[in-house]
Design a protein around this motif. Structure first.
Motif, PDB file in Angstrom:
ATOM      1  N   THR A  77       7.848   5.694  -8.523  1.00 14.66           N
ATOM      2  CA  THR A  77       9.145   6.309  -8.759  1.00 14.66           C
ATOM      3  C   THR A  77       9.374   7.285  -7.627  1.00 14.66           C
ATOM      4  N   GLU A  78      10.517   7.976  -7.650  1.00 14.40           N
ATOM      5  CA  GLU A  78      10.784   8.905  -6.560  1.00 14.40           C
ATOM      6  C   GLU A  78       9.851  10.110  -6.614  1.00 14.40           C
ATOM      7  N   GLU A  79       9.403  10.480  -7.810  1.00 19.05           N
ATOM      8  CA  GLU A  79       8.625  11.704  -7.915  1.00 19.05           C
ATOM      9  C   GLU A  79       7.129  11.454  -7.955  1.00 19.05           C
ATOM     10  N   GLU A  80       6.672  10.460  -8.736  1.00 23.42           N
ATOM     11  CA  GLU A  80       5.243  10.210  -8.839  1.00 23.42           C
ATOM     12  C   GLU A  80       5.014   8.789  -9.269  1.00 23.42           C
ATOM     13  N   LEU A  81       3.799   8.315  -9.080  1.00 24.05           N
ATOM     14  CA  LEU A  81       3.460   6.942  -9.400  1.00 24.05           C
ATOM     15  C   LEU A  81       3.144   6.798 -10.874  1.00 24.05           C
ATOM     16  N   GLU A  82       3.467   5.647 -11.431  1.00 28.14           N
ATOM     17  CA  GLU A  82       3.072   5.358 -12.801  1.00 28.14           C
ATOM     18  C   GLU A  82       1.570   5.101 -12.830  1.00 28.14           C
ATOM     19  N   GLU A  83       0.917   5.585 -13.835  1.00 29.31           N
ATOM     20  CA  GLU A  83      -0.520   5.372 -13.984  1.00 29.31           C
ATOM     21  C   GLU A  83      -0.761   4.366 -15.108  1.00 29.31           C
ATOM     22  N   ASP A  84      -0.104   3.197 -15.025  1.00 31.07           N
ATOM     23  CA  ASP A  84      -0.193   2.244 -16.122  1.00 31.07           C
ATOM     24  C   ASP A  84      -1.067   1.050 -15.798  1.00 31.07           C
ATOM     25  N   ALA A  85      -1.720   1.071 -14.641  1.00 33.23           N
ATOM     26  CA  ALA A  85      -2.571  -0.059 -14.298  1.00 33.23           C
ATOM     27  C   ALA A  85      -3.906   0.071 -15.008  1.00 33.23           C
TER      28      ALA A  85
ATOM     29  N   VAL B 285       0.831  -1.204   0.000  1.00 32.92           N
ATOM     30  CA  VAL B 285       0.000   0.000   0.000  1.00 32.92           C
ATOM     31  C   VAL B 285       0.868   1.258   0.000  1.00 32.92           C
ATOM     32  N   ILE B 286       1.904   1.276   0.829  1.00 27.81           N
ATOM     33  CA  ILE B 286       2.801   2.438   0.884  1.00 27.81           C
ATOM     34  C   ILE B 286       3.431   2.701  -0.484  1.00 27.81           C
ATOM     35  N   ASP B 287       3.739   1.629  -1.183  1.00 32.51           N
ATOM     36  CA  ASP B 287       4.345   1.755  -2.503  1.00 32.51           C
ATOM     37  C   ASP B 287       3.426   2.478  -3.480  1.00 32.51           C
ATOM     38  N   LYS B 288       2.120   2.492  -3.175  1.00 31.32           N
ATOM     39  CA  LYS B 288       1.145   3.090  -4.083  1.00 31.32           C
ATOM     40  C   LYS B 288       0.636   4.460  -3.612  1.00 31.32           C
ATOM     41  N   ILE B 289       1.197   4.992  -2.532  1.00 32.24           N
ATOM     42  CA  ILE B 289       0.767   6.320  -2.077  1.00 32.24           C
ATOM     43  C   ILE B 289       1.312   7.373  -3.048  1.00 32.24           C
ATOM     44  N   PRO B 290       0.450   8.225  -3.599  1.00 32.29           N
ATOM     45  CA  PRO B 290       0.927   9.247  -4.548  1.00 32.29           C
ATOM     46  C   PRO B 290       1.961  10.171  -3.914  1.00 32.29           C
ATOM     47  N   ASN B 291       2.892  10.616  -4.720  1.00 33.51           N
ATOM     48  CA  ASN B 291       3.965  11.479  -4.221  1.00 33.51           C
ATOM     49  C   ASN B 291       3.809  12.879  -4.820  1.00 33.51           C
ATOM     50  N   HIS B 292       3.317  13.816  -3.998  1.00 34.54           N
ATOM     51  CA  HIS B 292       3.165  15.211  -4.431  1.00 34.54           C
ATOM     52  C   HIS B 292       4.251  16.105  -3.823  1.00 34.54           C
ATOM     53  N   VAL B 293       5.293  15.499  -3.284  1.00 36.60           N
ATOM     54  CA  VAL B 293       6.392  16.254  -2.666  1.00 36.60           C
ATOM     55  C   VAL B 293       7.400  16.640  -3.749  1.00 36.60           C
ATOM     56  N   ARG B 294       7.704  17.927  -3.852  1.00 39.38           N
ATOM     57  CA  ARG B 294       8.652  18.423  -4.850  1.00 39.38           C
ATOM     58  C   ARG B 294      10.085  18.112  -4.425  1.00 39.38           C
ATOM     59  N   ARG B 295      10.924  17.717  -5.373  1.00 43.47           N
ATOM     60  CA  ARG B 295      12.350  17.561  -5.129  1.00 43.47           C
ATOM     61  C   ARG B 295      13.060  18.854  -5.533  1.00 43.47           C
ATOM     62  N   VAL B 296      13.754  19.458  -4.565  1.00 38.85           N
ATOM     63  CA  VAL B 296      14.434  20.730  -4.836  1.00 38.85           C
ATOM     64  C   VAL B 296      15.934  20.557  -4.618  1.00 38.85           C
ATOM     65  N   GLU B 297      16.728  21.113  -5.542  1.00 47.52           N
ATOM     66  CA  GLU B 297      18.181  21.079  -5.443  1.00 47.52           C
ATOM     67  C   GLU B 297      18.722  22.512  -5.405  1.00 47.52           C
ATOM     68  N   ASP B 298      20.025  22.618  -5.170  1.00 51.17           N
ATOM     69  CA  ASP B 298      20.633  23.953  -5.141  1.00 51.17           C
ATOM     70  C   ASP B 298      20.347  24.727  -6.427  1.00 51.17           C
ATOM     71  N   LYS B 299      20.436  24.038  -7.553  1.00 47.37           N
ATOM     72  CA  LYS B 299      20.277  24.713  -8.839  1.00 47.37           C
ATOM     73  C   LYS B 299      18.828  25.098  -9.141  1.00 47.37           C
ATOM     74  N   THR B 300      17.885  24.495  -8.438  1.00 44.19           N
ATOM     75  CA  THR B 300      16.470  24.818  -8.690  1.00 44.19           C
ATOM     76  C   THR B 300      15.819  25.583  -7.543  1.00 44.19           C
ATOM     77  N   LEU B 301      16.576  25.836  -6.467  1.00 42.69           N
ATOM     78  CA  LEU B 301      15.996  26.476  -5.286  1.00 42.69           C
ATOM     79  C   LEU B 301      15.458  27.868  -5.590  1.00 42.69           C
ATOM     80  N   GLU B 302      16.241  28.684  -6.300  1.00 35.54           N
ATOM     81  CA  GLU B 302      15.814  30.062  -6.571  1.00 35.54           C
ATOM     82  C   GLU B 302      14.508  30.083  -7.356  1.00 35.54           C
TER      83      GLU B 302
END
Length: 509
Positions: free
Chosen positions: A298-306, A139-156
């Motif tokens: 995936t790390e960013e969002e779930l595949e919608e291929d089911a 179930v945890i594997d299927k929880i949608p991921n709406h958390v943004r990944r931010v790096e130094d180069k994208t912070l601004e």
């Protein structure tokens, strides 16, 4: 087989002796498992932003009862992260709903995650191990991921986006987004941006003065607003409360608000009409029994291929015809039938229910339970050894009873070819109705099928000896040819046949 009227009346009397009772669902009101039906599914599950797992069960199902403790443990573990729900498919009002989901055996588990369109979730079968840990992991594997990944180069760029809107940033030394933060992001979806920055992004860490990990920082919004660091424990409820108070943004309501009254009345009218159609089309029905999620996050969002979700609203589907009730197990009317089916020197395993002339609740329970198990096995195309009722008027009844030391009413497994037998387990010397209920008999049959448990040797004389085969005189062999050439040809031909036979045996393993 012969089925006399007298024997049919006996079975009818045994079944009539069974008590009439109403079975409650497996899960109490205090259970962490959410109780669903066809009406509440759309609001609680289909419209939710959360991933859910739903169990379709029947209260009488032995495998469902075995799953219950692990399922409730999974529900407690997933509290606040995902929904763990169950539907009682033995309830008449839920049968069309369960049928629409293609439920053919119990328990059936399905993981339901939000789709791209609201109210159109993606449904996947759960075929993993039925342990709390495996269910939770899937179930945890299927929880949608709406958390943004931010790096130094994208912070601004990230900070410049909607500068007046609030943002929550988790500084962490972990590579993956936790289920906790994904759940928090779901609570504030489309209202509060939730992001994550790794400890290796040195410029970002220094900019906000972060010295320990994990650290949750809130930027309330606005040019002059300063960041606020969360100092509480890393649990969902206090985190959500902190974010709400520090940003003046309330979490999204879940479940979603109910429909307007006029729409609700319209839906109820449609459901009532379809229920009448369903009931007229399925006058008889039977109980059914039975048993890894595919796509991963995936790390960013779930595949919608089911596979896309079927429309779960009952009124949009045609009436479903459920199977007929389980017919009683066959009766062995004569001694010859017993030898042919169960006590022959070449007969395999069979189950015998010994029935006395006097109708009894124990015998009735045994016949009913075996009939249901055999019926479900046929419905699902599973091969299972045969079940028979052996009534007292059959001479084989007294013979088996005396030689095996059985009671007037008993249930045994017997194998004539291998020469063993075993009785159904019991709590005391006499068989009780609890010993032969559907759950216990099904577990006992499964143990026999898997070769588990001890067996007893059949006494001498119970299995009739196989008649000796008459010796047939072989015709005299033709006189062999005298030439060496003929002998050589014959030897070579025999060798070729031997090679062919050897190759054939390897192919068949």
């Amino acid at each position: 087989m012969v089925h006399t009227n007298a024997f049919a009346v006996t079975v009818a009397a045994l079944l009539a002796a069974l008590p009439v009772h109403v079975q409650a669902g497996l899960y109490s009101k205090n259970s962490p498992v959410l109780q669903l039906d066809g009406k509440s599914y759309d609001r609680l599950i289909a419209q939710s932003n959360y991933t859910s797992i739903v169990e379709f069960y029947a209260p009488w199902c032995g495998h469902c009862k075995n799953l219950q403790p692990a399922y409730e443990k999974a529900a407690r573990t997933l509290e606040g992260l995902a929904k763990v729900a169950a539907v009682d498919c033995d309830d008449d009002s839920n049968k069309p709903f369960c049928g629409q989901f293609g439920v053919q055996g119990f328990p059936t588990l399905k993981i339901i995650k939000p789709g791209k369109k609201p109210g159109k979730p993606v449904i996947e079968d759960y075929n993993g191990q039925r342990t709390a840990k495996d269910i939770v992991d899937a179930v945890i594997d299927k929880i949608p991921n709406h958390v943004r990944r931010v790096e130094d180069k994208t912070l601004e760029t990230f900070l410049a986006e909607s500068n007046d809107s609030a943002k929550a940033i988790l500084f962490t030394d972990k590579g993956k987004t936790s289920a906790l933060m994904r759940a928090v992001a779901i609570d504030f979806k489309d209202s509060l941006t939730v992001a994550q920055i790794r400890d290796k992004e040195k410029a970002s860490v220094e900019l906000f003065g972060i010295t320990k990990f994990p650290t949750l920082l809130v930027l309330p919004g606005g040019k002059e607003a300063e960041g606020i660091i969360y100092e509480g424990e890393l649990k969902k409820a206090p985190i959500v409360d902190f974010l709400s108070k520090s940003t003046n943004i309330a979490p999204n309501p879940d479940p979603a608000p109910g429909k307007p009254k006029n729409a609700k009345a319209k839906d109820e009218k449609k459901a009532s009409k379809k229920k009448e159609e369903f009931e007229s089309a399925s006058e008889k029905h039977a109980k059914e029994d039975g048993k890894n999620a595919g796509a991963t996050a995936t790390e960013e969002e779930l595949e919608e291929d089911a596979t896309a979700s079927p429309d779960p609203i009952v009124e949009t589907e045609k009436p479903i015809r459920l199977p007929d009730p389980a017919p009683p197990i066959p009766l062995l009317a004569t001694e010859e039938e017993v030898v042919k089916e169960c006590l022959g020197p070449r007969t395999g395993t069979c189950i015998l229910a010994l029935l006395s002339n006097t109708p009894d609740i124990v015998a009735g329970t045994a016949v009913s339970s075996l009939s249901e198990i055999a019926h479900r096995s046929r419905l699902h195309g599973r091969r299972l050894f045969p079940f028979y009722a052996l009534p007292q008027p059959n001479p084989a009844y007294e013979n088996i009873k005396s030689k095996l030391g059985l009671k007037d009413i008993d249930v045994i497994a017997i194998n004539g070819r291998r020469g063993w037998w075993k009785a159904v387990p019991r709590e005391s010397d006499s068989l009780a109705a609890e010993d032969v209920n559907e759950e216990k008999l099904e577990n006992w049959v499964d143990s026999i099928r898997l070769g588990e448990g001890g067996k007893q040797k059949l006494p001498e004389g119970l299995i009739p000896e196989e008649p000796a085969e008459e010796e047939v005189e072989e015709p005299a062999a033709e006189e062999e040819a005298n030439t060496d050439e003929q002998v050589e040809v014959e030897v070579n031909a025999d060798d070729d046949e031997a090679v062919k036979e050897e190759d054939k045996s390897h192919d068949e393993l």
